[in-house]
Design an enzyme around this catalytic site. Structure first.
Site, PDB file in Angstrom:
ATOM      1  N   CYS A  91       0.861  -1.181   0.000  1.00 10.62           N
ATOM      2  CA  CYS A  91       0.000   0.000   0.000  1.00 10.62           C
ATOM      3  C   CYS A  91       0.903   1.239   0.000  1.00 10.62           C
ATOM      4  CB  CYS A  91      -0.897  -0.012   1.231  1.00 10.62           C
ATOM      5  SG  CYS A  91      -1.904   1.467   1.338  1.00 10.62           S
ATOM      6  N   GLY A  92       0.808   2.049  -1.039  1.00  6.76           N
ATOM      7  CA  GLY A  92       1.708   3.190  -1.188  1.00  6.76           C
ATOM      8  C   GLY A  92       1.418   4.300  -0.194  1.00  6.76           C
ATOM      9  N   HIS A  93       0.134   4.697  -0.094  1.00 12.22           N
ATOM     10  CA  HIS A  93      -0.147   5.790   0.854  1.00 12.22           C
ATOM     11  C   HIS A  93       0.180   5.331   2.264  1.00 12.22           C
ATOM     12  CE1 HIS A  93      -3.970   3.978   2.282  1.00 12.22           C
ATOM     13  NE2 HIS A  93      -3.739   4.757   3.314  1.00 12.22           N
ATOM     14  N   HIS A 225      -9.345  -3.083  -7.337  1.00 10.86           N
ATOM     15  CA  HIS A 225      -9.147  -1.634  -7.513  1.00 10.86           C
ATOM     16  C   HIS A 225      -9.427  -1.288  -8.977  1.00 10.86           C
ATOM     17  CE1 HIS A 225      -6.560  -2.810  -4.124  1.00 10.86           C
ATOM     18  NE2 HIS A 225      -6.685  -1.585  -3.673  1.00 10.86           N
ATOM     19  N   ASP A 250     -10.233   5.636  -2.754  1.00 11.20           N
ATOM     20  CA  ASP A 250      -8.989   6.129  -2.173  1.00 11.20           C
ATOM     21  C   ASP A 250      -9.059   7.654  -2.152  1.00 11.20           C
ATOM     22  OD1 ASP A 250      -6.429   6.514  -1.264  1.00 11.20           O
ATOM     23  OD2 ASP A 250      -5.532   5.047  -2.623  1.00 11.20           O
ATOM     24  N   CYS A 254      -3.160   7.154  -4.466  1.00  4.69           N
ATOM     25  CA  CYS A 254      -2.954   5.700  -4.518  1.00  4.69           C
ATOM     26  C   CYS A 254      -1.570   5.340  -5.084  1.00  4.69           C
ATOM     27  CB  CYS A 254      -4.053   5.025  -5.342  1.00  4.69           C
ATOM     28  SG  CYS A 254      -4.077   3.243  -5.080  1.00  4.69           S
ATOM     29  N   GLY A 255      -0.689   4.935  -4.178  1.00  2.88           N
ATOM     30  CA  GLY A 255       0.693   4.678  -4.592  1.00  2.88           C
ATOM     31  C   GLY A 255       0.854   3.462  -5.476  1.00  2.88           C
ATOM     32  N   THR A 256       0.200   2.355  -5.102  1.00  2.00           N
ATOM     33  CA  THR A 256       0.315   1.169  -5.948  1.00  2.00           C
ATOM     34  C   THR A 256      -0.448   1.394  -7.254  1.00  2.00           C
ATOM     35  OG1 THR A 256      -1.482   0.147  -4.669  1.00  2.00           O
ATOM     36  CG2 THR A 256       0.774  -0.485  -4.087  1.00  2.00           C
TER      37      THR A 256
HETATM   38  O1  PYC Z   1      -1.748   3.933  -1.885  1.00  2.00           O
HETATM   39  O2  PYC Z   1      -1.330   1.934  -2.690  1.00  2.00           O
HETATM   40  C1  PYC Z   1      -2.063   2.750  -2.155  1.00  2.00           C
HETATM   41  C2  PYC Z   1      -3.433   2.329  -1.767  1.00  2.00           C
HETATM   42  C3  PYC Z   1      -4.020   1.135  -2.004  1.00  2.00           C
HETATM   43  C4  PYC Z   1      -5.302   1.210  -1.479  1.00  2.00           C
HETATM   44  C5  PYC Z   1      -5.468   2.443  -0.932  1.00  2.00           C
HETATM   45  N1  PYC Z   1      -4.308   3.123  -1.119  1.00  2.00           N
END
Ligand code: PYC
Length: 333
Positions: A91-93, A225, A250, A254-256
């Site tokens: 999870c990026g965030h 997602h 999100d 969303c980092g990923t």
């Molecule tokens: O930031 O990767 C992310 C992420 C995944 C689901 C919510 N945020």
């Protein structure tokens, strides 16, 4: 005051999206790798995840991360990600929130101007470079796991018979990526219920017809997602709504999802290496990404994504469970 447990947390948000970082009260989860710990926790301790994420302690878009000692010698900390909807491989965030909390609480040795933290995540090693000024974490740049396009211009037929064309890419989770206007919907928060319903319908169709599975780790599977990008988006600046199972957006970019989007744009020949890509969330917050190189995952072309965002600490807490609490696992409305 009575409690069956005490869970120590530092709450934060990354560009609008919460990360409840659990700093104590759980101990080391059994498992030789961080992914084994993720799967063990899902199987045996889901009650704790529910207590921390569900109402009344959390809410329907709650997200968190449990700090762990790393399972690998080359990392500083391990992380198991938790959400209302389950246990993400990456999870990026959440990782930007974790890195900010580690720096600002002094849980890592802080070096200015950049503190580098190697994180053992269920999807692989992620390196966080935290820009630090006067002890404060100003921004975090992550070097994410290898990301790749699974397929371009795939077709799915929704339950109502509509046919949709989408790209599928992996950036730590699987993402269906497509223009929102394929659903005839405007990029407008007043239409959020319709946008969410469209994303969930596509997820259902993809998982029923052709569930994606990571070629190196079959425990990473399913499309949960859907990245719906706004008119006018391009390979330098894109705005999107990210619909997530079982029914939330999100708040962060969303980092990923940013990693998957860059892998998809690269596979389309639209995003070269070392080129800035700004990804904007449904609430208008931004991550800035770039591709650092190419690699392979199980023989298929992949890219090495990085992205930068900011997080802020919002509070500290000890979450308790009164033995007479009628909702020991919380609830979802
Ligand atoms: O930031 O990767 C992310 C992420 C995944 C689901 C919510 N945020």
């Amino acid at each position: 005051m009575r409690s069956r447990l005490v869970l120590h947390a530092v709450d934060s948000h990354t560009e609008g999206m919460p990360t409840r970082v659990i700093t104590g009260g759980i101990g080391t989860i059994p498992g030789a790798t961080m992914n084994e710990r993720r799967l063990y926790f899902r199987e045996h301790r889901d009650d704790i995840k529910q207590l921390l994420m569900n109402e009344p302690r959390g809410h329907s878009a709650m997200s968190g991360a449990i700090l762990q000692p790393p399972a690998r010698a080359d990392c500083d900390w391990g992380v198991v990600y938790i959400e209302v909807s389950g246990y993400l491989p990456m999870c990026g965030h959440g990782t930007i929130g974790v890195a900010t909390v580690l720096v600002e609480t002094g849980m890592v040795e802080v070096v200015e101007p950049v503190t580098t933290i190697r994180l053992d995540t269920p999807a692989g090693v992620v390196v966080a470079e935290v820009a630090v000024e006067g002890g404060a974490a100003r921004s975090v740049t992550l070097r994410n796991v290898p990301s790749f396009a699974v397929g371009l211009d795939r077709k799915a037929v929704l339950a109502d018979g509509r046919s949709v064309t989408y790209d599928l890419a992996y950036g730590g989770n699987f993402y269906a990526i497509l223009p929102l206007d394929q659903f005839g919907l405007p990029f407008d928060r007043s239409r959020k219920d319709d946008i969410l319903a469209a994303g969930l319908a596509l997820m259902d169709a993809i998982n029923a017809e052709d569930e994606p599975v990571h070629p190196e780790d079959p425990s990473i599977r399913g499309c949960h997602h859907v990245h719906l990008y706004a008119p006018g988006s391009n390979a330098r600046h894109s705005r999107h709504a990210m619909a997530i199972h079982p029914g939330w957006f999100d708040r962060s970019p969303c980092g990923t999802g940013t990693s998957a989007r860059m892998a998809q744009l690269h596979a389309r020949g639209e995003l070269p290496l070392h080129t800035e890509f700004v990804n904007e969330s449904f609430i208008g917050t931004r991550f800035t990404g770039r591709l650092l190189g190419t690699t392979e995952v199980a023989g298929r072309p992949a890219v090495l994504p990085s992205f930068t965002g900011r997080a802020w600490i919002t509070g500290t807490a000890q979450y308790l469970l009164d033995p007479e609490d009628p909702f020991p696992a919380g609830f979802v409305l």
